[in-house]
Structures are given as structure tokens and as C-alpha cells.
Design an enzyme around this catalytic site. Sequence first.
Site, PDB file in Angstrom:
ATOM      1  N   LYS A   1       0.823  -1.226   0.000  1.00  0.00           N
ATOM      2  CA  LYS A   1       0.000   0.000   0.000  1.00  0.00           C
ATOM      3  C   LYS A   1       0.850   1.266   0.000  1.00  0.00           C
ATOM      4  CE  LYS A   1      -2.294  -0.440   3.895  1.00  0.00           C
ATOM      5  NZ  LYS A   1      -1.820  -1.720   4.381  1.00  0.00           N
TER       6      LYS A   1
ATOM      7  N   ARG B   1      -0.855  -7.879  14.145  1.00  0.00           N
ATOM      8  CA  ARG B   1      -1.363  -6.938  13.134  1.00  0.00           C
ATOM      9  C   ARG B   1      -2.190  -7.667  12.087  1.00  0.00           C
ATOM     10  NH1 ARG B   1       4.244  -5.196  11.818  1.00  0.00           N
ATOM     11  NH2 ARG B   1       3.506  -3.984  10.055  1.00  0.00           N
TER      12      ARG B   1
HETATM   13  P1  AMP Z   1       1.160   1.061   8.991  1.00  0.00           P
HETATM   14  O1  AMP Z   1       2.390   1.845   8.726  1.00  0.00           O
HETATM   15  O2  AMP Z   1      -0.007   1.468   8.146  1.00  0.00           O
HETATM   16  O3  AMP Z   1       1.408  -0.435   8.969  1.00  0.00           O
HETATM   17  O4  AMP Z   1       0.722   1.411  10.501  1.00  0.00           O
HETATM   18  C1  AMP Z   1       1.567   1.148  11.592  1.00  0.00           C
HETATM   19  C2  AMP Z   1       0.781   1.165  12.889  1.00  0.00           C
HETATM   20  O5  AMP Z   1       0.219   2.464  13.095  1.00  0.00           O
HETATM   21  C3  AMP Z   1      -0.382   0.216  12.962  1.00  0.00           C
HETATM   22  O6  AMP Z   1       0.001  -1.117  13.302  1.00  0.00           O
HETATM   23  C4  AMP Z   1      -1.210   0.868  14.069  1.00  0.00           C
HETATM   24  O7  AMP Z   1      -0.637   0.653  15.340  1.00  0.00           O
HETATM   25  C5  AMP Z   1      -1.043   2.342  13.749  1.00  0.00           C
HETATM   26  N1  AMP Z   1      -2.071   2.813  12.797  1.00  0.00           N
HETATM   27  C6  AMP Z   1      -1.875   3.284  11.544  1.00  0.00           C
HETATM   28  N2  AMP Z   1      -3.043   3.629  10.990  1.00  0.00           N
HETATM   29  C7  AMP Z   1      -4.007   3.363  11.914  1.00  0.00           C
HETATM   30  C8  AMP Z   1      -5.410   3.487  11.928  1.00  0.00           C
HETATM   31  N3  AMP Z   1      -6.094   3.945  10.868  1.00  0.00           N
HETATM   32  N4  AMP Z   1      -6.073   3.107  13.053  1.00  0.00           N
HETATM   33  C9  AMP Z   1      -5.410   2.648  14.132  1.00  0.00           C
HETATM   34  N5  AMP Z   1      -4.087   2.484  14.181  1.00  0.00           N
HETATM   35  C10 AMP Z   1      -3.377   2.850  13.085  1.00  0.00           C
END
Ligand code: AMP
Length: 220
Positions: free
Chosen positions: A18, A174
Site C-alpha cells: 500500500k 497486526r
Molecule cells: P502502517 O504503517 O499502516 O502499517 O501502521 C503502523 C501502525 O500504526 C499500525 O500497526 C497501528 O498501530 C497504527 N495505525 C496506523 N493507521 C491506523 C489506523 N487507521 N487506526 C489505528 N491504528 C493505526
Amino acid sequence: MTDPKPCLVLLGKQGAGKGTQAKRVAAHYKIAHLSTGDMFRSQAALGTAFGLEAKRYMDAGELVPDDIVVGVIEECLAEGGPLSGGFVLDGFPRTLHQAEQLTRVLEDGGLDLVVNIDVSREIVLDRLAGRRVCEDCQRVYHVNLPPENPWNCDDCSGRVEQRADDHEEAIDRRLELYEIETVPIVDYYRQQGLLSVIDGVGEGDEIFERLTKAIDSRTD
Ligand code: AMP
């Protein structure tokens, strides 16, 4: 076009690509890219109270509470805000409640398309365990495909490191949360006729082509 600048959401498991694709989509359509994960990580690196609170959840593989995330998005979507000229959201929404709140904030017709980048659990497990990310520009590498000068980013010479949440327990958690909290969003958008599913396996260029085809067929 229904809207001069597309308003898009990218969905997909962690490791589906993504982030990489959202950056390319944003550059191609000249729209804003908002990654909630990048935003939390940069706030945590700055040591703000908000960032440090988010980091506690992130490092454990848990979701940051909805009220925090929705508040931030709402500010970004406000008229004249950073997302008002078209956007691609990457990592938001992640729960049905967040998706409903996004609908509320955007009102009718606010989204052009939601693309789900489909990749199997086996593939993302390998990608996440071997993933290394540039601390500065967030470019993604893999232990089997490192930068030319390990471990400095080919683009910006930033330090390329393993993310704090790319360890086994957090990866499992996750992916579990993805199934429980995020999969229902896929149906939510399918029912609204906004969903397109693309195969996320292949070279980056191929996936980008599938994405732009899906977006152009919706917005042309
Ligand atoms: P990502 O970089 O998108 O994998 O996000 C890393 C971490 O940020 C996730 O595992 C969550 O802990 C937090 N996070 C990111 N986006 C969200 C969201 N929309 N809602 C809740 N937690 C989020």
C-alpha cells in the site's frame, strides 16, 4: 471525471505494498498522500506526546484508538486542509467505525474509489519479516534486495532499518487485527459500489498499472 482530483482509499494487509503504491499514485495524480502509520512514526520520532502515545500501540502491533485517529483525519479533511485537493489514504480507515466516520466527514460522493490490494498471508509474512525501511523517506527494501550501499537508502542516503513493529509477535497481532477489524470494511465499500480488488502479486510497475487502470476506469 466525476471529480477533477481523485479521492481514494487503498486497503490491503500489512505488507501488501500500500505505502509504496500510494506514493506513486499520489505523484501520478498530483494528489496528497496520507499514511496514518507514517504520520504516527514521524510524531513518535519527534517525541511529541501524541506520537509517543501512538508508539506504545504501534510497537505492540495494536491499533491506535479510533478517537485519536479519526480526530487527526477530520482535521486533515477540513475545507482548505491538506487533503482538500484530492487524496489517497493509506492505512486509514482500518476499522468499520473509522470507515463510517470517514463517510460522515466526507458526506455523499466524497470518495471515488477504494482499492483493495490483494496478497496472501504467506507472501506478506515473508515481506514483513524481511522488510527494511528508510527512516527518512520511508522507501521500502527487503533483506534479499538491499540498497546498493547497505544500509543507506539509494534515494536519500537515510538509514535503512527494521521497523519496530516488524517482529514476529507484532506481525501476528497486526495480521489478526486486519482480519477482525479491517476485513469488514471491504464489504462496507463493496455494498456502496466503491470497491475494486486488484492482485498485489508481481512487480511494482505491474501493480501500479493495475491500480491506475482501476482508478481511471472509475474517474474518467
Ligand atoms: P502502517 O504503517 O499502516 O502499517 O501502521 C503502523 C501502525 O500504526 C499500525 O500497526 C497501528 O498501530 C497504527 N495505525 C496506523 N493507521 C491506523 C489506523 N487507521 N487506526 C489505528 N491504528 C493505526
